[in-house]
Design a protein around this motif. Structure first.
Motif, PDB file in Angstrom:
ATOM      1  N   GLU A 196       0.823  -1.213   0.000  1.00 17.21           N
ATOM      2  CA  GLU A 196       0.000   0.000   0.000  1.00 17.21           C
ATOM      3  C   GLU A 196       0.859   1.265   0.000  1.00 17.21           C
ATOM      4  OE1 GLU A 196      -2.577  -0.379   3.348  1.00 17.21           O
ATOM      5  OE2 GLU A 196      -3.819  -1.927   2.408  1.00 17.21           O
ATOM      6  N   VAL A 197       2.142   1.104   0.326  1.00 22.76           N
ATOM      7  CA  VAL A 197       3.062   2.248   0.316  1.00 22.76           C
ATOM      8  C   VAL A 197       3.595   2.412  -1.104  1.00 22.76           C
ATOM      9  CG1 VAL A 197       5.119   3.289   1.323  1.00 22.76           C
ATOM     10  CG2 VAL A 197       3.712   1.735   2.702  1.00 22.76           C
ATOM     11  N   ALA A 198       3.074   3.388  -1.810  1.00 23.05           N
ATOM     12  CA  ALA A 198       3.440   3.586  -3.224  1.00 23.05           C
ATOM     13  C   ALA A 198       4.924   3.853  -3.403  1.00 23.05           C
ATOM     14  CB  ALA A 198       2.631   4.747  -3.804  1.00 23.05           C
ATOM     15  N   GLU A 199       5.559   4.384  -2.381  1.00 29.41           N
ATOM     16  CA  GLU A 199       6.971   4.765  -2.485  1.00 29.41           C
ATOM     17  C   GLU A 199       7.930   3.592  -2.296  1.00 29.41           C
ATOM     18  OE1 GLU A 199       4.439   8.221  -1.504  1.00 29.41           O
ATOM     19  OE2 GLU A 199       4.650   6.202  -0.676  1.00 29.41           O
ATOM     20  N   LEU A 200       7.404   2.412  -1.965  1.00 28.52           N
ATOM     21  CA  LEU A 200       8.248   1.223  -1.839  1.00 28.52           C
ATOM     22  C   LEU A 200       8.963   0.968  -3.163  1.00 28.52           C
ATOM     23  CD1 LEU A 200       8.950  -1.297   0.003  1.00 28.52           C
ATOM     24  CD2 LEU A 200       7.084  -2.473  -1.194  1.00 28.52           C
ATOM     25  N   ALA A 201      10.213   0.543  -3.095  1.00 31.00           N
ATOM     26  CA  ALA A 201      10.997   0.280  -4.302  1.00 31.00           C
ATOM     27  C   ALA A 201      10.285  -0.722  -5.212  1.00 31.00           C
ATOM     28  CB  ALA A 201      12.377  -0.255  -3.920  1.00 31.00           C
ATOM     29  N   GLU A 202      10.385  -0.498  -6.517  1.00 25.95           N
ATOM     30  CA  GLU A 202       9.697  -1.349  -7.491  1.00 25.95           C
ATOM     31  C   GLU A 202      10.114  -2.808  -7.365  1.00 25.95           C
ATOM     32  OE1 GLU A 202       7.178  -0.579  -9.505  1.00 25.95           O
ATOM     33  OE2 GLU A 202       7.217   1.398  -8.553  1.00 25.95           O
ATOM     34  N   ASP A 203      11.390  -3.054  -7.100  1.00 22.32           N
ATOM     35  CA  ASP A 203      11.882  -4.421  -6.983  1.00 22.32           C
ATOM     36  C   ASP A 203      11.192  -5.152  -5.833  1.00 22.32           C
ATOM     37  OD1 ASP A 203      13.739  -6.616  -7.580  1.00 22.32           O
ATOM     38  OD2 ASP A 203      14.676  -6.094  -5.681  1.00 22.32           O
ATOM     39  N   TRP A 204      11.033  -4.474  -4.713  1.00 25.96           N
ATOM     40  CA  TRP A 204      10.388  -5.118  -3.570  1.00 25.96           C
ATOM     41  C   TRP A 204       8.880  -5.243  -3.777  1.00 25.96           C
ATOM     42  CZ3 TRP A 204      12.311  -5.134   2.037  1.00 25.96           C
ATOM     43  CH2 TRP A 204      13.639  -5.543   2.062  1.00 25.96           C
ATOM     44  N   LYS A 205       8.287  -4.312  -4.488  1.00 26.40           N
ATOM     45  CA  LYS A 205       6.868  -4.454  -4.837  1.00 26.40           C
ATOM     46  C   LYS A 205       6.655  -5.744  -5.617  1.00 26.40           C
ATOM     47  CE  LYS A 205       5.521   0.437  -5.200  1.00 26.40           C
ATOM     48  NZ  LYS A 205       5.145   1.509  -6.161  1.00 26.40           N
ATOM     49  N   HIS A 206       7.533  -5.969  -6.593  1.00 27.86           N
ATOM     50  CA  HIS A 206       7.430  -7.167  -7.434  1.00 27.86           C
ATOM     51  C   HIS A 206       7.617  -8.429  -6.598  1.00 27.86           C
ATOM     52  CE1 HIS A 206       7.817  -9.798 -10.887  1.00 27.86           C
ATOM     53  NE2 HIS A 206       8.967 -10.244 -10.385  1.00 27.86           N
ATOM     54  N   LYS A 207       8.607  -8.424  -5.700  1.00 29.97           N
ATOM     55  CA  LYS A 207       8.876  -9.601  -4.873  1.00 29.97           C
ATOM     56  C   LYS A 207       7.702  -9.904  -3.947  1.00 29.97           C
ATOM     57  CE  LYS A 207      13.951  -9.774  -4.733  1.00 29.97           C
ATOM     58  NZ  LYS A 207      14.294  -8.826  -5.785  1.00 29.97           N
ATOM     59  N   PHE A 208       7.171  -8.884  -3.291  1.00 30.70           N
ATOM     60  CA  PHE A 208       6.042  -9.107  -2.383  1.00 30.70           C
ATOM     61  C   PHE A 208       4.803  -9.568  -3.149  1.00 30.70           C
ATOM     62  CE2 PHE A 208       7.827  -6.003   1.001  1.00 30.70           C
ATOM     63  CZ  PHE A 208       8.442  -7.045   1.657  1.00 30.70           C
ATOM     64  N   GLN A 209       4.549  -8.968  -4.306  1.00 29.98           N
ATOM     65  CA  GLN A 209       3.383  -9.361  -5.101  1.00 29.98           C
ATOM     66  C   GLN A 209       3.491 -10.814  -5.550  1.00 29.98           C
ATOM     67  OE1 GLN A 209       0.593  -7.309  -5.637  1.00 29.98           O
ATOM     68  NE2 GLN A 209      -0.206  -9.333  -6.198  1.00 29.98           N
ATOM     69  N   THR A 210       4.679 -11.209  -5.959  1.00 28.85           N
ATOM     70  CA  THR A 210       4.909 -12.591  -6.381  1.00 28.85           C
ATOM     71  C   THR A 210       4.673 -13.558  -5.230  1.00 28.85           C
ATOM     72  OG1 THR A 210       6.533 -11.894  -8.037  1.00 28.85           O
ATOM     73  CG2 THR A 210       6.625 -14.194  -7.330  1.00 28.85           C
ATOM     74  N   ARG A 211       5.149 -13.201  -4.054  1.00 23.79           N
ATOM     75  CA  ARG A 211       4.963 -14.060  -2.880  1.00 23.79           C
ATOM     76  C   ARG A 211       3.495 -14.165  -2.497  1.00 23.79           C
ATOM     77  NH1 ARG A 211       9.766 -12.355   1.365  1.00 23.79           N
ATOM     78  NH2 ARG A 211      11.556 -12.968   0.078  1.00 23.79           N
ATOM     79  N   ILE A 212       2.779 -13.053  -2.591  1.00 21.99           N
ATOM     80  CA  ILE A 212       1.349 -13.058  -2.276  1.00 21.99           C
ATOM     81  C   ILE A 212       0.611 -13.995  -3.221  1.00 21.99           C
ATOM     82  CG2 ILE A 212      -0.769 -11.683  -2.358  1.00 21.99           C
ATOM     83  CD1 ILE A 212       0.918  -9.316  -1.313  1.00 21.99           C
ATOM     84  N   GLU A 213       0.890 -13.861  -4.506  1.00 19.20           N
ATOM     85  CA  GLU A 213       0.217 -14.705  -5.504  1.00 19.20           C
ATOM     86  C   GLU A 213       0.521 -16.185  -5.261  1.00 19.20           C
ATOM     87  OE1 GLU A 213       1.594 -13.111  -9.184  1.00 19.20           O
ATOM     88  OE2 GLU A 213       0.432 -11.258  -8.978  1.00 19.20           O
ATOM     89  N   LYS A 214       1.759 -16.483  -4.892  1.00 14.74           N
ATOM     90  CA  LYS A 214       2.146 -17.865  -4.621  1.00 14.74           C
ATOM     91  C   LYS A 214       1.427 -18.406  -3.387  1.00 14.74           C
ATOM     92  CE  LYS A 214       6.146 -20.831  -3.783  1.00 14.74           C
ATOM     93  NZ  LYS A 214       7.639 -20.875  -3.640  1.00 14.74           N
ATOM     94  N   ALA A 215       1.386 -17.573  -2.339  1.00 12.57           N
ATOM     95  CA  ALA A 215       0.732 -17.988  -1.087  1.00 12.57           C
ATOM     96  C   ALA A 215      -0.759 -18.227  -1.294  1.00 12.57           C
ATOM     97  CB  ALA A 215       0.961 -16.947  -0.008  1.00 12.57           C
ATOM     98  N   LEU A 216      -1.401 -17.345  -2.044  1.00  7.57           N
ATOM     99  CA  LEU A 216      -2.839 -17.492  -2.307  1.00  7.57           C
ATOM    100  C   LEU A 216      -3.130 -18.706  -3.188  1.00  7.57           C
ATOM    101  CD1 LEU A 216      -3.896 -13.764  -2.822  1.00  7.57           C
ATOM    102  CD2 LEU A 216      -4.235 -15.187  -0.809  1.00  7.57           C
ATOM    103  N   SER A 217      -2.229 -18.959  -4.122  1.00  5.49           N
ATOM    104  CA  SER A 217      -2.384 -20.107  -5.007  1.00  5.49           C
ATOM    105  C   SER A 217      -2.302 -21.408  -4.224  1.00  5.49           C
ATOM    106  CB  SER A 217      -1.307 -20.079  -6.086  1.00  5.49           C
ATOM    107  OG  SER A 217      -1.367 -21.237  -6.891  1.00  5.49           O
ATOM    108  N   VAL A 218      -1.343 -21.471  -3.295  1.00  7.46           N
ATOM    109  CA  VAL A 218      -1.194 -22.668  -2.453  1.00  7.46           C
ATOM    110  C   VAL A 218      -2.412 -22.852  -1.560  1.00  7.46           C
ATOM    111  CG1 VAL A 218       0.134 -23.672  -0.559  1.00  7.46           C
ATOM    112  CG2 VAL A 218       1.325 -22.614  -2.491  1.00  7.46           C
ATOM    113  N   ALA A 219      -2.938 -21.743  -1.027  1.00 10.71           N
ATOM    114  CA  ALA A 219      -4.078 -21.798  -0.125  1.00 10.71           C
ATOM    115  C   ALA A 219      -5.342 -22.284  -0.825  1.00 10.71           C
ATOM    116  CB  ALA A 219      -4.319 -20.419   0.494  1.00 10.71           C
ATOM    117  N   GLN A 220      -5.433 -22.055  -2.125  1.00 10.71           N
ATOM    118  CA  GLN A 220      -6.629 -22.427  -2.888  1.00 10.71           C
ATOM    119  C   GLN A 220      -6.606 -23.869  -3.384  1.00 10.71           C
ATOM    120  OE1 GLN A 220      -6.710 -19.431  -5.946  1.00 10.71           O
ATOM    121  NE2 GLN A 220      -7.372 -17.810  -4.543  1.00 10.71           N
ATOM    122  N   ARG A 221      -5.480 -24.552  -3.221  1.00  9.50           N
ATOM    123  CA  ARG A 221      -5.389 -25.928  -3.689  1.00  9.50           C
ATOM    124  C   ARG A 221      -6.179 -26.891  -2.798  1.00  9.50           C
ATOM    125  NH1 ARG A 221       1.128 -26.103  -4.961  1.00  9.50           N
ATOM    126  NH2 ARG A 221       1.085 -24.607  -6.685  1.00  9.50           N
TER     127      ARG A 221
END
Length: 221
Positions: A196-221
């Motif tokens: 939610e912090v727009a000023e977070l570095a783009e690289d870390w935004k990408h890493k956190f988003q990827t982890r979120i998608e992975k975690a949600l994908s595992v949870a839905q299995r």
């Protein structure tokens, strides 16, 4: 909180560094103290990095490390680390990871910088310091320092004032994001808060988003 203050200002271009009798590498970690330097959008004049994949760029133009941690590491490892031992440009007092937030804006001398992300340190720190175990402890404690982008270019001197000129309203500390990054890779709620912090570095935004998608994908299995 202690008064904010520059303890050590350092720059340095990549150079060969020997780290054992028969091994060496090219690195920008060996910074040397300067009394004055100009900070541009891409970083300090006379400063550079060797590995552009993991270092440098607009979101990582300035590397900061809290002075207070040096005492801890010196006592814990029975050593005497030199200032900027970890390749940081600014060793500062009164600006711990738990006190500084992503998006906070500081005036340092004539320049203005904004905190973008925690630092993800690599084993070059071990090779530079020769202190076995210090990298592991830095990661365990999330005492790794942090990186900043440059909002306004300007000259910085060793005795320049450090002023907090804007506190980010979300108040997501550097330490919180480092703890997520290193120790809570499945904390979806925490990572969403960081994103939610727009000023977070783009690289870390990408890493956190990827982890979120992975975690949600595992949870839905």
């Amino acid at each position: 909180m202690n008064q904010r203050k520059i303890i050590h200002l350092a720059t340095g271009m990549p150079e060969q560094m020997a780290y054992s009798p028969d091994k060496e590498m090219r690195t920008g970690i060996c910074k040397k103290q300067v009394n004055e330097t100009f900070l541009a959008k891409e970083g300090f004049q006379g400063d550079g990095v060797a590995n552009l994949k993991y270092h440098g760029g607009p979101d990582r133009a300035v590397c900061v490390y809290p002075y207070e941690h040096y005492k801890k590491w010196n006592e814990e490892f029975d050593t005497e680390l030199p200032m900027s031992a970890f390749g940081e440009n600014l060793v500062v007092a009164g600006m711990l990871e738990k006190e500084v937030c992503i998006g906070d804006i500081y005036q340092v001398g004539d320049a203005v910088i904004q905190v973008t992300q925690g630092r993800n340190p690599c084993d070059t720190i071990t090779k530079r310091t020769g202190v076995k175990g210090i990298l592991k402890r830095m990661i365990e404690t999330s005492y790794t320092g942090y990186l900043c982008r440059v909002l306004k270019e300007g000259t910085i001197t060793q005795d320049a004032e450090v002023k907090l000129i804007q506190v980010h309203p979300d108040q997501v500390s550097v330490w919180f994001t480092l703890d997520l990054y290193f120790h809570r890779s499945k904390d979806v709620e925490g990572m969403q808060r960081a994103l939610e912090v727009a000023e977070l570095a783009e690289d870390w935004k990408h890493k956190f988003q990827t982890r979120i998608e992975k975690a949600l994908s595992v949870a839905q299995r």
